[in-house]
Design a protein around this motif. Sequence first.
Motif, PDB file in Angstrom:
ATOM      1  N   ILE A  47       0.836  -1.208   0.000  1.00  0.00           N
ATOM      2  CA  ILE A  47       0.000   0.000   0.000  1.00  0.00           C
ATOM      3  C   ILE A  47       0.869   1.255   0.000  1.00  0.00           C
ATOM      4  N   LEU A  48       1.948   1.220   0.779  1.00  0.00           N
ATOM      5  CA  LEU A  48       2.814   2.393   0.904  1.00  0.00           C
ATOM      6  C   LEU A  48       3.655   2.640  -0.338  1.00  0.00           C
ATOM      7  N   TRP A  49       4.200   1.562  -0.901  1.00  0.00           N
ATOM      8  CA  TRP A  49       5.152   1.731  -2.007  1.00  0.00           C
ATOM      9  C   TRP A  49       4.683   1.119  -3.321  1.00  0.00           C
ATOM     10  N   GLY A  50       3.410   0.669  -3.369  1.00  0.00           N
ATOM     11  CA  GLY A  50       2.897   0.079  -4.606  1.00  0.00           C
ATOM     12  C   GLY A  50       2.918   1.060  -5.765  1.00  0.00           C
ATOM     13  N   GLY A  51       2.560   2.325  -5.478  1.00  0.00           N
ATOM     14  CA  GLY A  51       2.567   3.345  -6.524  1.00  0.00           C
ATOM     15  C   GLY A  51       3.960   3.565  -7.087  1.00  0.00           C
ATOM     16  N   TRP A  56       7.954   2.730 -11.391  1.00  0.00           N
ATOM     17  CA  TRP A  56       9.251   2.188 -11.827  1.00  0.00           C
ATOM     18  C   TRP A  56       9.074   1.203 -12.974  1.00  0.00           C
ATOM     19  N   ALA A  57       7.957   0.436 -12.939  1.00  0.00           N
ATOM     20  CA  ALA A  57       7.734  -0.593 -13.956  1.00  0.00           C
ATOM     21  C   ALA A  57       7.122  -0.035 -15.242  1.00  0.00           C
ATOM     22  N   THR A  58       6.696   1.227 -15.216  1.00  0.00           N
ATOM     23  CA  THR A  58       6.075   1.818 -16.410  1.00  0.00           C
ATOM     24  C   THR A  58       6.751   3.132 -16.799  1.00  0.00           C
ATOM     25  N   PRO A  59       8.044   3.099 -17.111  1.00  0.00           N
ATOM     26  CA  PRO A  59       8.745   4.347 -17.463  1.00  0.00           C
ATOM     27  C   PRO A  59       8.210   4.979 -18.751  1.00  0.00           C
ATOM     28  N   PHE A  60       7.580   4.159 -19.596  1.00  0.00           N
ATOM     29  CA  PHE A  60       7.047   4.691 -20.859  1.00  0.00           C
ATOM     30  C   PHE A  60       5.913   5.699 -20.626  1.00  0.00           C
ATOM     31  N   ALA A  61       5.335   5.694 -19.418  1.00  0.00           N
ATOM     32  CA  ALA A  61       4.222   6.606 -19.125  1.00  0.00           C
ATOM     33  C   ALA A  61       4.678   7.905 -18.468  1.00  0.00           C
TER      34      ALA A  61
END
Length: 268
Positions: A47-51, A56-61
């Motif tokens: 919950i704290l670091w999911g965002g 990190w996993a979607t740098p294209f956005a």
Amino acid sequence: MRDLGVGFGFLVQGQRWVARHGKQYGFGLIPGLITLVLYVAALGSLILWGGDLVAWATPFADDWSSPWQGIFRGFLTVVLFALALLLAVLTFTAVTLLIGQPFYESLSESVDRDVSVDGTAPESGLPLWRDLWVSARDSVRVLARAGLWSLLLFGLGFVPVVGQTVIPVLGLFVTGFFLTEELTSVALQRRGIELRARLTLLRTRKTLVWGFGTPLALAFLLPVVAVFLMPGAVAGATLMTRHLLEEENEQDDDETETADDETRANTV
């Protein structure tokens, strides 16, 4: 439909058994409490670091304009947490059983002794480390199967209408089956029955298994409830195991008698 009620009846009987045996119930709570603390910590971290993990996993956005970037990453964060919660429900029993193997082994043996005619209980005859190894190995194999089902149901969840109605119900039944497999493994492993034979036994009585496991899966959506129901679930699974094996033995005896009758008839 009758088997659904019978399966649920074993779940209720298990809770009643631990209610009458307070010491066994108290010991049975310890593994669930340990597992709950671990899972709450893991989900809390998500919950704290999911965002941040999704970012990190979607740098294209990174260069997307507002509000599309926030909507997209917010949606992925919710999906990530939902998947983690589903995996937590599916794995909670396996992890708790692994942590609490000595506790639940003792509880299951006590149930067997209490309801058996001669006051004895089957024993695996294996040292503790070997029992733990077999339990861990089988749990990984079961969780691999459960994980494949989870991914399939997760993907189907995006299908309009069906994904929001049929798939959640189907997911409860699938979760209920695997929960029952994990819980009955305590008594079945002690009887020397391998994983493949255990799965075959449960598949022959799916309705009975669903009657036991599906309400439990629904209750286990709340981890705190799972902790308090776990000892009774192990006791109920032991009672159901005895029922299933007794039915299987009776069926084998009937088939043997039929075969003997046919042999005598052919001889005559």
